[in-house]
Structure formats: C-alpha cells, structure tokens
Design an enzyme around this catalytic site. Structure first.
Site, PDB file in Angstrom:
ATOM      1  N   GLU A  15       0.856  -1.196   0.000  1.00  0.00           N
ATOM      2  CA  GLU A  15       0.000   0.000   0.000  1.00  0.00           C
ATOM      3  C   GLU A  15       0.888   1.239   0.000  1.00  0.00           C
ATOM      4  O   GLU A  15       1.133   1.833  -1.017  1.00  0.00           O
ATOM      5  CB  GLU A  15      -0.968  -0.017   1.181  1.00  0.00           C
ATOM      6  CG  GLU A  15      -2.023  -1.111   1.029  1.00  0.00           C
ATOM      7  CD  GLU A  15      -3.301  -0.825   1.789  1.00  0.00           C
ATOM      8  OE1 GLU A  15      -4.186  -0.165   1.242  1.00  0.00           O
ATOM      9  OE2 GLU A  15      -3.404  -1.285   2.941  1.00  0.00           O
TER      10      GLU A  15
ATOM     11  N   GLU B 227      -0.881  -1.010  13.571  1.00  0.00           N
ATOM     12  CA  GLU B 227      -2.158  -0.725  12.914  1.00  0.00           C
ATOM     13  C   GLU B 227      -3.328  -1.223  13.758  1.00  0.00           C
ATOM     14  O   GLU B 227      -4.371  -0.587  13.850  1.00  0.00           O
ATOM     15  CB  GLU B 227      -2.170  -1.420  11.549  1.00  0.00           C
ATOM     16  CG  GLU B 227      -3.453  -1.249  10.765  1.00  0.00           C
ATOM     17  CD  GLU B 227      -3.366  -1.881   9.376  1.00  0.00           C
ATOM     18  OE1 GLU B 227      -2.554  -2.816   9.210  1.00  0.00           O
ATOM     19  OE2 GLU B 227      -4.101  -1.445   8.477  1.00  0.00           O
TER      20      GLU B 227
HETATM   21  C1  BGC Z   1      -4.995   1.347   5.164  1.00  0.00           C
HETATM   22  C2  BGC Z   1      -5.590   2.252   6.203  1.00  0.00           C
HETATM   23  C3  BGC Z   1      -6.609   3.072   5.493  1.00  0.00           C
HETATM   24  C4  BGC Z   1      -7.669   2.080   5.178  1.00  0.00           C
HETATM   25  C5  BGC Z   1      -8.904   2.631   4.662  1.00  0.00           C
HETATM   26  C6  BGC Z   1      -6.058   0.391   4.787  1.00  0.00           C
HETATM   27  O1  BGC Z   1      -5.663  -0.591   3.925  1.00  0.00           O
HETATM   28  O2  BGC Z   1      -3.835   0.738   5.577  1.00  0.00           O
HETATM   29  O3  BGC Z   1      -4.773   2.841   7.064  1.00  0.00           O
HETATM   30  O4  BGC Z   1      -7.052   4.216   6.072  1.00  0.00           O
HETATM   31  O5  BGC Z   1      -7.168   1.064   4.317  1.00  0.00           O
HETATM   32  O6  BGC Z   1      -9.622   1.643   4.217  1.00  0.00           O
END
Ligand code: BGC
Length: 778
Positions: free
Chosen positions: A357, A629
């Site tokens: 990501e 996270e």
């Molecule tokens: C990210 C998050 C993000 C979220 C929103 C994730 O995959 O890592 O931090 O805000 O998606 O869906």
C-alpha cells in the site's frame, strides 16, 4: 522556472527497440563544453519516474526519490541544483539514471504503469558567465543512453543490482560511449511542472545492527532493534557472480522465525551480484523497505555486523517537539510515535511503509496531523500534500481516499473521516502555524467538500449515503468486518457537522462574512437533524459505543441536559468495559481529550497509562518500536491477529501523542491568536505520573512546560518565547500559596494578571521563563 520557460525535451529509452529488459533502469549521458569565468551553473530537472543526477562522475544524490510524489498529471515538481563548483572549464558530462518509482511502478492494487508506461527525463543546465553570457544544455535527441547494473527497482519489491554490469566512469566526459544508443523523444506535456514545494527526502540517520540471530529454521537475521524505513547497505569481498540477498521484515513470528506474510505482495528484497572486486559496497537507491529484521542469504563466510548499515530515510522535517515523563513505557510510546512519523512521512503521509500500500490515506493523515505538527515542522509537507488533495478533488467536491489519488474512477471515494481531511488538515495547520495563506488557498476545496456532503443522499442535513469505512479497526467491529459497531451514518453526520463547523471558523478568520452566516446556519441544521436522528429527547444515543459518545461530545453535537446524559453514559460505558477502550481510527483520537473536556482526566490517564490489552502501552510491553495498525497486531503468545491487514508501522493510533502534549503537559495554541502567538499552558497532572516535560519549537521560539511533584511540592517551569503571550493555569492551588522564582506572585515580573478559576490559579503572562512552586495537596 515557470513551465512555459522550459525548452528541453522529454527523453526516454526505448527498451523494446533496443532489446533490453523493460525492468532495467536506463542511464542517459551528454557531454558539453564550458568556457572560462563561469559565474553560476544551475540544473533544473525532473522525471517521469524517479531520477538521480551525476555530473563529472559525482552523484548529486543528497535528496532521494526525486521528483517526489504528486498528482503527476496535474502537478510535477522540478528541482534545482547549484552545480557551479562542479563544472570544469573544457569538457564536462551529465548523467541521469531513471527508475520506475511511483510513476511507472505498481502502486496500491494497480499493476505497473499506473501514471504512464514510459520513464523519461527532462533537464536544463544554465551556465552563466561573468560577462553575462548564458549557455544552455538541455535534454534532446543528442543524448545517449544504455542500461546498466540496476536490473530492477521497485518501490514495493526492492532492487536487483548486478555489479558486473557497472559502467565505470559513465558520467565523466572521458567515458567512451560510442556503443551507447540514441535516446527517444517522448511527446509529453510540461504544463504541470511546478517548482519543488516540499522539503526533500533524505537519509536522516544511520543505524548499525543491534544483533545477529539464527532462527529456529536456521536463517541468519540482522536485528536493527528498531522498526524503520529505508534500506541496508553492505560491503564485502566475494567471487564474481556471488549473489547476496536481503529480505526485510518488521517482526518475527511466535517461534522467532522471519515473518513476511503481513507484507502481502510486497517483496521488499534487495539482491546484489558481485563483480569480484575487493571490498565492494552496495546500497539500493530506488526502493525503500519497512523493516527491523533483515534476512541475509549468500553472504560469504562469517557475517560481520560491521559490514551492514541501515539508512533511515524520510522527509527532512525539523523535529520541533519533545515529550517525556516519569513513566518509561510512555517515553517509549512517544519514541514509537515519532518513529512511526519518520517511517511514514516520506514525501506524502502514508498509511504504512512496508506492505503493498504505502499510500497517502486521507483518514490516517487527518487523525494524526495535530500530533505530527507537535513532533515536527510539517507546514511545507502538508501544504504540498493539500495542493494534491485539491488537484485530485472531484468536480463535485468529493475527495479521494488516498492523495495522490491512486483509486481514480473508483466509486469508493469520500468516506467520512477520510475526505474530511480536506477541512481538518488546513484548519489544523492554521492553528499550529498561524499562516492564513494556506487557509485562503484551500478554502475553495474545503467549501466544496462540505457542499459535496450536502449534495449527497436523500436528506440535505444528514449524511447517510455513499461509501464509508466507518470506525476502522475498532474492537467492537462485528466478526468479519473492519468497521466498528458505530453506525456509519452516525459517524458521517457527526463529521459533516464537524467539517461545517471548521469551515465556519475558517470563513471567520478570512473575513468571508456571507459564508460565516451561510455555514453557521448549515451547521446548526445538521446538528439539529443529528439530534433528531440519533439522540433521544432524554439524551440516549442510538449507538451505545464509545466512539459514538466521544464524537457527539467532542464535536459539540449535544447540549445542556442531553450533553450531561451523554457524558454520563460515556463514563458508564467505560466502567462496563472495565476501562478498556473499544475505539477505532475515528474514535480513538478524540477519546482521551473528550474525557479531559468532560472533567474526567483521571479516566483518560487510566486509559493512556494502562498496560493491559487493549491499550497503547500494551504494544510497548510487547516490544513494539513503532505504532501498530491493530490494537492486537501481535498477541501476548506471539501469534498475529491476521496476516492480511497487520502493519506494525501505522501512525493512526499514535494520535494519542496530541493528548500528552496538549493535556498532560498542557501546551496549546489559542485559536484566536493561532500559531502560538498566544499560548495556553494548562498542565494536568494525574495518577501514575509525578513528572512531565514537553517542549515545542514554535514559529516564535521554544515553548516549555515542565511539572514535577516531589516531597509534597509542585514545581512548574514555563517558557514563552519572545513576542508572544501566554495564559497559564496552575492546577489545584490558590494565589497565596504560589511563588515564582522564590517571590510571591504579586511581586514577580512578567505576570500581568492573576485570577482564581475553580481549583486553579490562572495567570496572564508575558514572554519569558518562570518557575512556580507550591505545596501539592490532593
Ligand atoms: C490502510 C488504512 C486506510 C484504510 C482505509 C487500509 O488498507 O492501511 O490505514 O485508512 O485502508 O480503508
């Protein structure tokens, strides 16, 4: 330079025509003559992809990942290099190396070629002589190109480098390039060129491995002791063709083995093929990794830790804040928050730096920006990012969930708490830096965001349609969902009111009188409908979650006896859960500050200092060196909550940092006199701490708040920088009890006014340093 001034042509390398691997990094070179009496030499350059320059064999690579990441089709930064000292009279040579970067590499869920399928370079060198003469060297079809040692370079996957393919001296004029190939000219716009806006990305520190581990499965792992972002260099002597491979991971699994499942498809692996010289040195240049552990394979003989160095890269932001206190775990938490910021402030604020990501998620940025602005000077960093947000804003005012927008055409944009970054971020920057220009610049974007929400759905004053993430990763999420239990329309309408409220404040600052009236009315109607829809007459919320209560209170959506009831219910909810939080991305940032606002700082302390799962210090006790996270990223037995969405370097929950600065140490700016022109310092001691110290380098100078309780005595030290004033609250005392620098308050210098406010003494102060003391009784 203005884009219209560019005369250079985009040059590219045709891999197909030249029969080279499409993944290999192209190199471009050009020789030119320079005369005597040179006054100045400047290079202006940019690229589609990422680039590095060399001049006469010297790499100009202090700044990394140029030209940075912007919404490339609309805004592409150019960089200026002062190379006066590097130009020789006579023949000179310039070299450019290109890699895919964000432009051509894969990004988010996209395969390669997201912005374009051609890497290209654009460069102009201006030679100015003492007699005023000027010569220009530009990229055009006279340049030559070839591929070299970089076989593959990808942001997510790493870099492969074959040192046997190095072209020694290729950026010197003496290099024989007769077998190099002609470049191709790429027909590509220059209209989106803008001068560099952000601070550059640099190697900001270097770390040596803390240890070498042999895992149960027999792998050799370097442990750098800190989860970080950057790359690892090494030196070695090995036979030609020896391959060394470095794989990067954030954590070990429960058995102590190297763990990469949470990286998903990102390979984060660097590979080096030796040329067979003595003491070869390698460091990747066009890829970055998120890691603490590095698995090394192929290293000849015994591995010497000395040979390896981690290079930590991030946007070169000045660190402006420090916080420390008497609880060592909290100090580690603060360090983890700062490391999370370092790892994720790499030209754009990213959600995470390791898996596939690494995107500029707006929600994450929005929840963390206030903490970020304490830790570092983020004014330029967010100014640039907000311009991309505006550039990528949809014609109807919608905001992409990542900026730069990596999900265009996706229906799923503009989630509540994500798109609201359009309003919350400029407002926060205004509060912290007092600069109206950004508010002015972003105001149109802020207003279109609010109008976009208004235009949604069947009811103008509620936000109950469109795509929502909800209270992301909350612990009260139903099984199989990432979104917490708080209804999405409740959250969305709460943010609708909040963004409209901040828009009103921005309009007030900018003197937009009509908008103040128009949006005050809108805010009031939204709040009215919020109450009709989600709050009973007696003050019961439709959603019995911590997040629902926190948002209703924090955004000022409930009043009088209804508010009192909601406050009561929040406290009951916490008691019922045995003081365990259940909040996700959207509730957590407001949890402790809301408890402080309702007079229950004691409960906020309980949550913030708790070691038990779920809590901030739980991860610290589990050995975290950055912010996770998930509250349960790794369980006490070493198992993981899941492989799929489990970053160990995600700053969102680090938003608690704001509470430590703004409540525990009590440093805040006054919205009426923003940018710390007037500072409010209200230290709030609480059970579990007997000392806290925060400093903040404001635009005016250093602000300090220190309190210490020792031997029944409270000492509070305050510093206010020149040309500012302050309001200081001394908790839990009265005027007669307090001394300043040993004198009674009425005799002390710099104190303009002393009043009693509930259980505190309130002081109006001039700039300067103060030391207050009084007996501490609870
Ligand atoms: C990210 C998050 C993000 C979220 C929103 C994730 O995959 O890592 O931090 O805000 O998606 O869906």
């Amino acid at each position: 330079m203005d884009f219209a001034e560019w005369t250079a042509q985009w040059i590219t390398f045709d891999h197909e025509q030249n029969n080279r691997s499409p993944e290999a990094s192209p190199m471009f070179r050009k020789t030119f003559e320079a005369g005597a009496n040179l006054l100045s030499a400047r290079i202006y350059a940019t690229a589609l992809g990422i680039y590095e320059l060399e001049l006469n064999g010297e790499r100009l690579n202090e700044n990394k990942f140029l030209p940075g990441w912007t919404s490339y089709h609309k805004r592409l930064q150019t960089q200026t290099f002062n190379v006066t000292g590097l130009i020789q009279k006579g023949r000179n040579a310039i070299g450019i190396t290109l890699a895919d970067g964000w432009y051509k590499g894969r990004i988010g869920g996209h395969p390669n070629n997201f912005y374009g399928d051609q890497r290209a370079a654009l460069l102009e060198l201006y030679l100015v002589y003492e007699d005023g003469r000027q010569e220009i060297v530009i990229t055009d079809d006279s340049w030559r190109c070839e591929t070299g040692p970089i076989i593959m370079a990808s942001i997510y996957d790493g870099e492969t480098y074959d040192a046997r393919l190095e072209k020694d001296g290729w950026s010197r004029s003496s290099y024989a390039d007769h077998d190099w190939l002609p470049v191709s000219i790429l027909d590509h716009s220059k209209q989106m060129l803008i001068p560099q806006e952000n601070v550059p990305t640099r190697v900001m520190r270097e770390l040596k491995p803390a240890g070498l581990l042999r895992t149960p499965t027999g792998e050799d792992i370097l442990d750098f002791g800190q989860n970080m972002v950057g790359w690892v260099s090494f030196s070695l002597t090995a036979p030609e063709g020896t391959i060394i491979e470095l794989a990067h991971a954030e954590v070990l699994d429960r058995d102590g083995n190297f763990y990469t499942d949470n990286l998903r498809s990102a390979k984060q692996t660097t590979r080096y093929v030796c040329r067979g010289s003595v003491n070869e040195y390698y460091e990747p240049r066009f890829s970055f990794q998120g890691f603490r552990y590095v698995k090394v394979t192929g290293y000849p003989g015994d591995m010497s830790l000395e040979a390896f160095t981690a290079h930590v890269i991030y946007s070169a932001l000045d660190e402006t804040g420090t916080f420390e206190c008497s609880d060592e775990l909290v100090n580690k938490l603060q360090s983890n928050i700062v490391w999370g910021q370092r790892g994720n402030f790499l030209d754009v604020p990213t959600d995470c730096p390791q898996r596939d990501e690494r995107l500029g998620y707006t929600g994450d940025a929005q929840v963390f920006i206030r903490t970020a602005a304490f830790n570092m000077d983020v004014a330029a960093f967010f100014t640039k990012w907000l311009r991309d947000l505006k550039a990528d804003q949809l014609p109807n005012g919608g905001v992409s969930n990542t900026v730069p927008d990596t999900l265009p055409g996706w229906d799923l944009h503009s989630a509540a708490g994500w798109g609201d970054a359009a309003v919350i971020c400029p407002w926060t920057l205004y509060l912290c830096y007092g600069d109206k220009r950004l508010l002015e610049e972003q105001y149109g974007s802020m207003r279109s965001w609010v109008e976009f929400i208004r235009s949604l759905g069947e009811q103008e004053f509620l936000w109950n349609s469109g795509f929502q993430f909800g209270d992301w990763l909350a612990l009260d999420a139903p099984a199989g969902s990432y979104a917490g239990a708080t209804p999405k329309d409740f959250i969305a309408t709460a943010f609708y009111a909040h963004s409209t409220d901040l828009l009103v404040r921005a309009a007030q600052v900018l003197g937009y009188v009509d908008d103040v009236a128009r949006y005050t009315e809108l805010r009031n109607r939204v709040i009215e409908h919020f109450n009709l829809e989600f709050v009973s007459k007696n003050g019961r919320l439709v959603s019995p979650t911590q997040t629902a209560h926190v948002l209703a209170l924090s955004f000022g959506l409930v009043e009088d006896n209804v508010r009192a009831r909601v406050e009561q219910s929040l406290i009951q909810l916490l008691e019922q859960s045995d003081h365990k939080l259940t909040t996700g991305f959207l509730g957590t940032p407001y949890l402790c500050s809301t408890l402080t606002d309702i007079g229950r700082t004691d409960l906020a302390y309980k949550l913030a200092l708790s070691r038990e799962f779920p809590s901030w210090l739980y991860s610290v006790e589990q050995g975290a060196t950055t912010i996770w996270e998930h509250w349960d990223g790794q369980n006490a037995d070493g198992s993981f909550w899941s492989a799929d969405m489990n970053s160990f370097n995600h700053y969102a929950f680090g938003a608690i940092g704001d509470w430590f600065y703004r409540v525990v140490s009590g440093i805040d700016t006054d919205a009426e006199s923003s940018g710390y022109k007037h500072t409010v310092i209200r230290p709030r001691p609480g059970e579990g701490l007997h000392y806290a110290r925060a400093s903040f380098q404001s635009m005016y100078g250093e602000i300090l708040s220190l309190w210490r309780i020792e031997d029944g005595k409270m000492t509070i030290q305050i510093t206010l920088p020149p040309n500012t004033t302050g309001t200081v609250f001394l908790p839990n005392t009265c005027q007669e009890e307090v001394t300043e620098g040993g004198d009674r308050l009425i005799e002390a210098d710099g104190i303009r006014q002393v009043t009693a406010q509930e259980k505190d003494v309130r002081l109006e102060l001039d700039s300067g340093s103060y030391q207050f003391q009084y007996a501490w009784r609870l």
